[in-house]
Design a protein around this motif. Sequence first.
Motif, PDB file in Angstrom:
ATOM      1  N   PHE A  47       9.452   4.297  -3.712  1.00 52.08           N
ATOM      2  CA  PHE A  47       9.808   5.677  -4.035  1.00 52.08           C
ATOM      3  C   PHE A  47      10.161   5.832  -5.518  1.00 52.08           C
ATOM      4  N   ARG A  48      10.713   4.782  -6.121  1.00 50.97           N
ATOM      5  CA  ARG A  48      11.060   4.855  -7.538  1.00 50.97           C
ATOM      6  C   ARG A  48       9.840   4.878  -8.440  1.00 50.97           C
ATOM      7  N   THR A  49       8.678   4.453  -7.919  1.00 50.34           N
ATOM      8  CA  THR A  49       7.448   4.516  -8.717  1.00 50.34           C
ATOM      9  C   THR A  49       6.835   5.917  -8.717  1.00 50.34           C
ATOM     10  N   LEU A  50       7.296   6.794  -7.839  1.00 44.34           N
ATOM     11  CA  LEU A  50       6.762   8.151  -7.778  1.00 44.34           C
ATOM     12  C   LEU A  50       7.396   9.020  -8.870  1.00 44.34           C
ATOM     13  N   PRO A  51       6.615   9.789  -9.581  1.00 49.58           N
ATOM     14  CA  PRO A  51       7.177  10.642 -10.653  1.00 49.58           C
ATOM     15  C   PRO A  51       8.137  11.680 -10.077  1.00 49.58           C
ATOM     16  N   TYR A  52       9.300  11.786 -10.703  1.00 48.17           N
ATOM     17  CA  TYR A  52      10.285  12.757 -10.229  1.00 48.17           C
ATOM     18  C   TYR A  52       9.844  14.183 -10.531  1.00 48.17           C
ATOM     19  N   GLU A  53       8.856  14.332 -11.428  1.00 48.69           N
ATOM     20  CA  GLU A  53       8.354  15.668 -11.742  1.00 48.69           C
ATOM     21  C   GLU A  53       7.756  16.343 -10.507  1.00 48.69           C
ATOM     22  N   ILE A  54       7.299  15.532  -9.521  1.00 50.98           N
ATOM     23  CA  ILE A  54       6.783  16.112  -8.282  1.00 50.98           C
ATOM     24  C   ILE A  54       7.881  16.890  -7.568  1.00 50.98           C
ATOM     25  N   ASN A  55       9.080  16.313  -7.501  1.00 47.50           N
ATOM     26  CA  ASN A  55      10.207  16.994  -6.866  1.00 47.50           C
ATOM     27  C   ASN A  55      10.587  18.264  -7.624  1.00 47.50           C
ATOM     28  N   GLU A  56      10.594  18.178  -8.947  1.00 45.64           N
ATOM     29  CA  GLU A  56      10.971  19.340  -9.741  1.00 45.64           C
ATOM     30  C   GLU A  56       9.971  20.478  -9.567  1.00 45.64           C
ATOM     31  N   ALA A  57       8.684  20.135  -9.540  1.00 49.11           N
ATOM     32  CA  ALA A  57       7.674  21.172  -9.367  1.00 49.11           C
ATOM     33  C   ALA A  57       7.787  21.822  -7.988  1.00 49.11           C
ATOM     34  N   ALA A  58       8.032  21.020  -6.955  1.00 49.37           N
ATOM     35  CA  ALA A  58       8.183  21.569  -5.617  1.00 49.37           C
ATOM     36  C   ALA A  58       9.440  22.427  -5.510  1.00 49.37           C
ATOM     37  N   THR A  59      10.521  22.006  -6.189  1.00 55.38           N
ATOM     38  CA  THR A  59      11.760  22.788  -6.169  1.00 55.38           C
ATOM     39  C   THR A  59      11.552  24.142  -6.826  1.00 55.38           C
ATOM     40  N   VAL A  60      10.810  24.164  -7.925  1.00 52.69           N
ATOM     41  CA  VAL A  60      10.509  25.432  -8.593  1.00 52.69           C
ATOM     42  C   VAL A  60       9.727  26.355  -7.675  1.00 52.69           C
ATOM     43  N   ASP A  61       8.855  25.791  -6.843  1.00 56.42           N
ATOM     44  CA  ASP A  61       8.062  26.596  -5.901  1.00 56.42           C
ATOM     45  C   ASP A  61       8.849  27.020  -4.673  1.00 56.42           C
ATOM     46  N   GLY A  62      10.135  26.614  -4.583  1.00 58.79           N
ATOM     47  CA  GLY A  62      10.988  27.061  -3.492  1.00 58.79           C
ATOM     48  C   GLY A  62      11.131  26.096  -2.336  1.00 58.79           C
ATOM     49  N   ALA A  63      10.656  24.851  -2.477  1.00 59.65           N
ATOM     50  CA  ALA A  63      10.760  23.878  -1.392  1.00 59.65           C
ATOM     51  C   ALA A  63      12.144  23.233  -1.394  1.00 59.65           C
ATOM     52  N   ASN A  64      12.694  23.032  -0.201  1.00 60.00           N
ATOM     53  CA  ASN A  64      13.973  22.331  -0.103  1.00 60.00           C
ATOM     54  C   ASN A  64      13.723  20.828   0.035  1.00 60.00           C
ATOM     55  N   ASP A  65      14.792  20.050   0.183  1.00 58.30           N
ATOM     56  CA  ASP A  65      14.668  18.586   0.208  1.00 58.30           C
ATOM     57  C   ASP A  65      13.861  18.093   1.402  1.00 58.30           C
ATOM     58  N   LEU A  66      14.075  18.687   2.582  1.00 53.70           N
ATOM     59  CA  LEU A  66      13.327  18.260   3.772  1.00 53.70           C
ATOM     60  C   LEU A  66      11.841  18.560   3.618  1.00 53.70           C
ATOM     61  N   THR A  67      11.513  19.716   3.074  1.00 50.10           N
ATOM     62  CA  THR A  67      10.113  20.069   2.863  1.00 50.10           C
ATOM     63  C   THR A  67       9.454  19.121   1.873  1.00 50.10           C
ATOM     64  N   ILE A  68      10.170  18.813   0.796  1.00 51.68           N
ATOM     65  CA  ILE A  68       9.630  17.877  -0.205  1.00 51.68           C
ATOM     66  C   ILE A  68       9.388  16.513   0.421  1.00 51.68           C
ATOM     67  N   PHE A  69      10.338  16.063   1.228  1.00 46.63           N
ATOM     68  CA  PHE A  69      10.219  14.722   1.799  1.00 46.63           C
ATOM     69  C   PHE A  69       9.077  14.638   2.796  1.00 46.63           C
ATOM     70  N   PHE A  70       9.027  15.563   3.749  1.00 47.75           N
ATOM     71  CA  PHE A  70       8.046  15.456   4.832  1.00 47.75           C
ATOM     72  C   PHE A  70       6.647  15.921   4.439  1.00 47.75           C
ATOM     73  N   LYS A  71       6.533  16.879   3.519  1.00 47.38           N
ATOM     74  CA  LYS A  71       5.222  17.420   3.189  1.00 47.38           C
ATOM     75  C   LYS A  71       4.622  16.867   1.899  1.00 47.38           C
ATOM     76  N   ILE A  72       5.451  16.215   1.070  1.00 49.30           N
ATOM     77  CA  ILE A  72       4.939  15.689  -0.205  1.00 49.30           C
ATOM     78  C   ILE A  72       5.113  14.177  -0.292  1.00 49.30           C
ATOM     79  N   ILE A  73       6.348  13.711  -0.089  1.00 47.95           N
ATOM     80  CA  ILE A  73       6.632  12.281  -0.280  1.00 47.95           C
ATOM     81  C   ILE A  73       5.964  11.431   0.808  1.00 47.95           C
ATOM     82  N   ILE A  74       6.109  11.822   2.057  1.00 44.77           N
ATOM     83  CA  ILE A  74       5.541  11.028   3.151  1.00 44.77           C
ATOM     84  C   ILE A  74       4.019  10.901   3.059  1.00 44.77           C
ATOM     85  N   PRO A  75       3.263  11.990   2.817  1.00 42.95           N
ATOM     86  CA  PRO A  75       1.796  11.839   2.734  1.00 42.95           C
ATOM     87  C   PRO A  75       1.319  10.906   1.627  1.00 42.95           C
ATOM     88  N   ILE A  76       2.044  10.826   0.500  1.00 42.98           N
ATOM     89  CA  ILE A  76       1.602   9.954  -0.590  1.00 42.98           C
ATOM     90  C   ILE A  76       2.223   8.563  -0.494  1.00 42.98           C
TER      91      ILE A  76
END
Length: 309
Positions: free
Chosen positions: A178-207
Amino acid sequence: MENSIRQVKTMKAMRVKTDRSLSEKVFIIFVYAFTGVFALICLLPFWLVLINSFATEITMKQHGYQLIPKDFSLSAYQFLLEGRQVFSSYVVSTTVTVGGTVLALLLTSMYAYVLAHPKVKYRNILSFLTYFTMIFGAGLVGFYILIANWLGLKDSLWALILPYMLNPFFAFIMVSFFRTLPYEINEAATVDGANDLTIFFKIIIPISKPVIATVGLFYALQYWNDFFLALLFIDNYKLHPLQMMIRQLISSINISAYVGGSQTTYTQPLPTYGVQLATVCLTIGPIIFLYPFIQRFFVKGITIGALKG
């Protein structure tokens, strides 16, 4: 004169190139030969178990383990499959492995994501506590009292699942990934209105499929091969997993009573050794068939998870 010197240099270079290519060929041949011999040595125990599970009991007692037995028989598999215990143990092992692996992956990945998240306030303390459990484990008496008395899980499948749901070593493998994943992905998703659970299950898990497949295989092997928890907490033989069934068969108990074997009258001795070997073959089969499907994720997950600590 100059042409002669050039020709001599050219001939020397060709000789060096020929020598190098010859040494490389010898090295490659040696590597392939060593790997082939090592693979045969690793394959030999599996072959002995598989082929001798079809041997007659008399042949096993007279000649022991053979590469090619003299007499073959299906009596061990017949006796084993006509009983009820092997099917009951298969259901228990499959339920514990599938359910335990899914729950363990969910819990471990979520916990590892918290440890790897750069904005979690107490992630260093949690990391220390996780590492501490790898060095100092709980005593067996306290562990037994917790599971059997306080939680009341004795003779329950939860006693086979719950203790292995969070492995610190597997958690740190996921943290490294997980530390190898760019944190900018989380920031971009947060700007689009995604919460932590959405980021984890829809972005982090698939990659994160490589590390999830790798850790999932580790958890599946751990649940499938474990008999220690069943030995501690399961007294009802109907809830024994396959590994516990093998242990019971090897520990010289009454096989007919335990397996609930067939009522067929055999003209040869009861296949004691054959039943043990046949049970081992039936036990290792699912894991062997599972590995090829996740092999392409396995090496990648191990490599990425080991790059950074």
